[in-house]
Every structure is written in structure tokens, then in C-alpha cells.
Design a protein around this motif. Structure first.
Motif: not given
Lengths: 407, 229
Positions: B56, A300, B94, B91, B89, A302-304, B83
């Protein structure tokens, strides 16, 4: 906020954190406590060595150490004494001695010993013997026939206070000199070997018996600050002619003790490493578990847009807290266990006989050396963070998609 | 002006010994300010599309442009920066860091961006007020309901004014009422803040809310409808 996050993360699984922290605490405690015991042992060895007639510095005739015979005596001690008065820093004490090999005998036994002629009032402030008398008394300047012997020698000779002991040695004319003395005192020493080796008579009696006139074998010096030993040794060497005299520091006079001290330095560092290796595996394992449990979270982050370095930093901050907390408690316990030890030290008399070879004491007083404490903490802290890099890098290497798909 | 431009993107995964073609040539243009649903059944490739647009995951072939950046020409660090600054994002689950409070979760992205502490705290409070969580600043995720958690996630996604918010099945774990509230919130943010929202979903309610519905099946676009307002 990174520190807040790290701090909260380590308490996500309190039991695991407490287990690994205990490992750090025990590790640091044992490093400090056992390190202090080892230092206590070596310190006592040095003290024993110095107190057992060595002193901080000795001056001899230049050939005496190679061949300690009566011919290699200092025949003009006044010149040396004048130099000592000039050079020694205030607070220093020194005493001349006659020291030759001799044979002691009574009706039942005879044995090789070292005859030591001392000036009782000065010797009193230099070596152990005056304080070590357990029966009778120490010598007085007027004791022409008095002798002080060790308890072990007295036992071996089956003799006691008031009995006679005959000493025999070679005098300056290479004739056999022999004289009877009466035991006025019996001393105990840290080591039985010392009790068997040395017998003490007054300097004047020794000079008379050996026909030395005013000659002496050695001058033993105690400085008020032992850290000045090297400096004073050099100054005395410069002042006293090398063709006539030899000046040596205790490190040179007790080469075995010096070697053991160096060996102990190595042992202590090795001990620190061994403890750390055991602890390090625990730390890596715990950190790996903590990392793998939170793979999705790292995904998460890293996604951010969190960069790998930030993740590594985050994991290292957690290890930092574990180590710092463990170190703080471990250090406190280490110091505490040393300070609460009885002032009588740790009595190892049941083992003392086996330890005597190296000049160890029967009783150990732990000694904290700042360099050991710093080394122990540095080893744990630096290596602890270093081994945590592995799980940290693991956490940082997952791609966000891999990590978030992790179940 | 197109904020997302996908040209003939293909993606194949290896699952053990088997190769799975997730995307078989998808082309898609999305305008700035859009509220777009990418819909399709499980395994259709909708999440893969979102992952590729979000940097991603990478496409095997084709070209992807997001907010003027050509993604296949960017390295990992550049993608992370994209990003961090341009994409938000949300999701399915989590979403939040469990040991941080709602306010801290929202602040955290701004911390990564280097926003000064006072500024980020103020902005985090404002955005939490905007999503209706003004009395939940200090609650940790475990102390919030599923819907409230997703609201925090939306707040976090839009707090740094990204160009796009990518939401991967955001209502999947919510009941219909909470899901609807969340969609209304996102719609409001889309209109108020002019942020482009792209969802992946197979929820009809989400499809109903979307102003454009792109349907995907077996890695291909099978339908693309723009609904009248």
C-alpha cells in the motif's frame, strides 16, 4: 454485482439523488417539449408557405421567377400538362394559375396587389384559400366578375361583400387592362400580409382581361408524399425542356423558410447544449460530493486490490443509473405534456403580428421529431457520462494510504 | 521458508515543513504460517511496516519481498494484483462496504478476482459459516455488531486463500471479550488454513496470542521474541 452496488450507492443519499435526477428530468423534458414546440413552429411555417399558393413544386416559364411579367407566361400549357400526367405519382394534384402584379382600387383607396386567376375546382384541393373563406363564398367556374379578397384588404378599402373592386394590370399587348369585379367572398389567412396581397378571380376571367388566351403563369403541384419532392422535381426537370421551363421545389421557392428551418436545427442543438451545460455542472458537483464522501471506501477497495479502472467504472455506473432514470422520467413527462396539450394547440395570437414576418402561425401544434428526441437523449447520456469521468478519475487517483487516512 | 523478507527498509514522511522518519532501517523475516504481532506505541512505525509489506506504501530504501515478489520492482498494477490474489487485509475500521450485505462483502473480492458467481457465492457462505456468521448472510454492516463486522472482514481476507493476512490493529475498536473471540478466530484460521497472519497492535491481549512478537520503537526493531507453543 457492480450494478447492484452502483444502484444501492445512488440511494445512500436519496435527497441528493432526487435533486440531481430532477435536474436531468427537467433538462430532458425541456429539450423534448420545447424542441417539439420549435418543430411545431417550423412545420407550420412550411405548411403555411406551401398552402399559400406555393405547393410542393411549381413550373414556370423559365424567366418568370426573375421577371414575373405577363410576357413570361407559359403559352402552351397543354404540353406541360401532358408531361405532368405522365410523371406525377398517383395521388398528386396540380392546378394552373395566372399570377400578375396589379392595382386594386375602389372609390376610396388603391393598392398594389397580386392578381391570381384560378380554376376554382382545382384550386380548392391545392391551396388554403377555398377553406379560408369567412364571408360569402369561394369562386365558381362560371364567376366572370366575381372576386375573392382578404379580410385585411377589405378593411383597408372599407368595402364589403357585394361591392365593386377595380383591377388594373398590363396585358400581353402592353396595354393597360382594367376591369371591375364584385366581391363574392372574403378570406382570412394566417398572416395579414397574405390577406392584403392576394385577390382571386377565375382563370378564364384573368385570361380574358389580360388577353392571355390559354396562357398561364404557373402550375402548382401538391404530392401525396412530400418526401418525394426532390425526386419528382428532378424527374420534371429532365422531362421539361430547361430552355422553356423552370421547375422548382418549395425549398427553392421559399428560400427564407428553408434558411429558417436550417437555423432552427442549429438553435435546437444549441438549446440542447445550453440545457446540458447547466445540468452537467450539477451532475459533476453531485458526483464529486458522492465521491469525496466515500474516499475511505475507495481506499479500502484499492487496498483490496481494486484497479483504478474498476473504480472509474463503478462511479460511471452510478452516473449511468442517475442519467437513465432521469431520462426515462424526463422523456415520459415530455411526451405526456405534448399529448395532453389541447387539440387546439397553443394560441399565440397575441404575439402573432410580430411573428408574421417569418410566416409563423398564430397557433402552434408541437411536433415530436424522432431525431430531436434521439439527439436530446444522446446529448444527455453521452455528455453526462463524459463529465462524470472527471469525478471518477479523481476517485481512482487516490492512493490507498492517502484515501484511508482521509477523515 | 520466509514469506516476508524486509531488508533495511527506511521511510521518511513529510508533514508540512517537518520530515518524520517513520522507519529507520527495519529488517524482518517472517516464515510461512506465522502468527506474528508487530507491536509498539503510537507513531512507532508499525502501521507503516504493514502498509509497506502489503504494497500500500513504498519504502524509500531497502528491499521488501512478499511471497517471492520483490515489491520495489513492481508497478502499481502489479502491486494491486499481488494484494488481490496473495494478501488479505483487516483494518481497524471502515472495513466493509456499507451498501453490501455480509455475503456480498465477502463475495466482492472474488468478483474482482473473476471467480464465477456460483463458486464465489458458495465459498462466501462456507467462510461465513466458518467464522460463525451462518445466520447473518444478508445483514448489512450497520446491522452487525463491531465484532461481527470484523469477523466478516476476516472472512473476506481469507476467502480467496491468500498467503498472508495483514491486520492493522484489528481489535482496537472492540471490547476485550469480542477482541478475544476475534483473535481466537484468527488463530483457528491460521492453524486450519495455514495462512500467515501479521498484526500491528499495541493491545497486550493480541501480543499474548501472537506466537512471535516484534516490538518496534521509533522506526527500529527493539525486540523480537518467538514464543514457545
Amino acid at each position: 454485482m457492480n450494478f447492484r452496488l452502483g444502484w444501492r450507492n445512488i440511494w445512500r443519499n436519496p435527497r441528493r439523488t432526487l435533486v440531481i435526477m430532477s435536474a436531468v428530468i427537467i433538462g430532458i423534458w425541456s429539450m423534448i417539449f420545447l424542441g417539439a414546440l420549435m418543430r411545431g413552429i417550423t412545420d407550420q411555417m412550411v405548411r403555411n408557405g406551401i398552402a399559400t399558393l406555393t405547393g410542393h413544386i411549381q413550373v414556370h416559364h423559365k424567366d418568370y421567377r426573375n421577371d414575373p411579367v405577363i410576357e413570361n407566361s407559359i403559352t402552351e400549357p397543354e404540353a406541360v400538362e401532358a408531361t405532368l400526367n405522365d410523371i406525377l405519382p398517383p395521388g398528386s394534384r396540380w392546378t394552373p394559375r395566372v399570377r400578375v402584379n396589379a392595382i386594386a382600387s375602389n372609390a376610396r383607396h388603391s393598392s398594389g396587389i397580386t392578381l391570381v386567376g384560378v380554376e376554382p375546382r382545382r384550386e380548392d384541393k391545392i391551396s388554403f384559400v377555398a377553406q379560408a373563406i369567412t364571408q360569402g363564398r369561394f369562386l365558381k367556374p362560371v364567376d366572370k366578375n366575381g372576386i375573392v379578397v382578404g379580410k385585411a384588404l377589405a378593411d383597408k378599402f372599407e368595402t364589403k361583400l357585394g361591392r365593386k373592386l377595380v383591377l388594373m394590370s398590363q396585358d400581353t399587348k402592353r396595354e393597360i387592362a382594367s376591369r371591375a369585379f364584385r366581391i363574392v367572398g372574403i378570406f382570412r389567412a394566417e398572416m395579414e400580409a397574405t390577406e392584403k396581397q392576394f385577390v382571386f378571380i377565375t382563370m378564364s376571367a384573368a385570361q380574358q382581361m389580360l388577353e392571355l388566351k390559354k396562357g398561364i403563369s404557373e402550375i402548382s403541384i401538391i404530392l401525396s408524399d412530400y418526401q418525394e419532392v426532390d425526386q419528382v422535381t428532378v424527374a420534371l426537370r429532365t422531362a421539361l425542356s430547361a430552355t422553356d421551363y423552370e421547375v422548382q421545389s418549395w425549398q427553392e421557392l421559399l428560400p427564407m423558410v428553408t434558411a429558417i428551418l436550417k437555423m432552427y436545427d442549429g438553435f435546437i442543438f444549441l438549446w440542447f447544449l445550453v440545457v446540458f451545460i447547466a445540468m452537467g455542472f450539477g451532475l459533476v458537483n453531485t458526483t464529486l460530493m458522492a465521491v469525496f464522501e466515500r474516499i475511505r471506501e475507495f481506499g479500502l477497495l484499492k487496498a483490496l486490490g481494486m484497479k483504478p479502472w474498476w473504480i472509474i467504472k463503478g462511479v460511471l455506473i452510478e452516473s449511468f443509473f442517475l442519467l437513465i432514470l432521469g431520462m426515462a422520467i424526463g422523456n415520459s413527462l415530455g411526451f405526456l405534456s405534448i399529448f395532453v396539450l389541447p387539440s387546439t394547440g397553443i394560441d399565440l395570437s397575441s404575439l402573432a403580428e410580430g411573428m408574421e414576418f417569418a410566416g409563423m402561425s398564430r397557433v402552434i401544434f408541437p411536433i415530436i421529431e424522432s431525431k430531436d428526441v434521439i439527439t436530446a437523449n444522446l446529448v444527455v447520456f453521452v455528455l453526462g457520462l463524459l463529465v462524470s469521468v472527471y469525478p471518477a478519475v479523481k476517485a481512482a487517483r487516490f492512493t490507498p494510504v492517502e484515501a484511508m487516512a482521509h477523515t | 521458508m520466509n514469506i516476508v523478507e524486509c531488508i533495511d527498509i527506511k521511510k521518511t514522511y513529510e508533514q508540512g515543513q517537518v520530515e518524520v522518519q517513520a522507519l529507520r532501517g527495519i529488517s524482518l523475516s517472517i516464515k510461512k504460517g506465522g502468527f506474528v504481532a508487530v507491536a509498539g506505541p503510537s507513531g512507532s512505525g508499525k502501521t507503516t511496516v504493514l502498509n509497506i509489506i502489503g504494497g500500500l506504501d513504498s519504502a524509500d530504501s531497502g528491499r521488501v519481498m512478499v511471497d517471492g515478489n520483490v515489491l520495489d520492482e513492481m508497478n502499481r498494477s502489479q502491486l494491486a494484483n499481488l494484494r488481490l490474489h496473495n494478501i488479505g487485509f483487516v483494518f481497524q475500521a471502515y472495513n466493509l462496504i456499507p451498501v453490501l450485505s455480509a455475503l456480498e462483502n465477502v463475495e466482492y473480492v472474488m468478483l474482482l478476482q473473476g471467480v464465477p458467481v456460483a463458486d464465489r457465492r458458495q465459498r462466501a457462505r462456507t467462510i461465513l459459516d466458518d467464522v460463525g456468521l451462518e445466520d447473518k448472510y444478508d445483514r448489512r454492516p450497520a446491522e452487525l455488531s463491531g465484532g461481527q463486522q470484523q469477523r466478516v472482514a476476516v472472512a473476506r481476507a481469507i476467502v480467496s486463500n491468500p498467503s498472508i493476512v495483514l491486520a492493522d490493529e484489528p481489535t482496537a475498536n472492540l471490547d476485550s471479550k469480542t477482541g478475544q473471540d476475534l483473535l481466537e478466530l484468527m488463530q483457528e484460521m491460521n492453524e486450519k488454513k495455514k495462512v500467515t497472519f501479521i498484526f500491528s497492535t499495541h493491545d497486550h491481549m493480541v501480543m499474548d496470542y501472537a506466537r512471535r512478537l516484534v516490538k518496534i520503537r521509533d522506526g527500529r526493531v527493539v525486540d523480537d521474541q518467538i514464543k514457545a507453543r
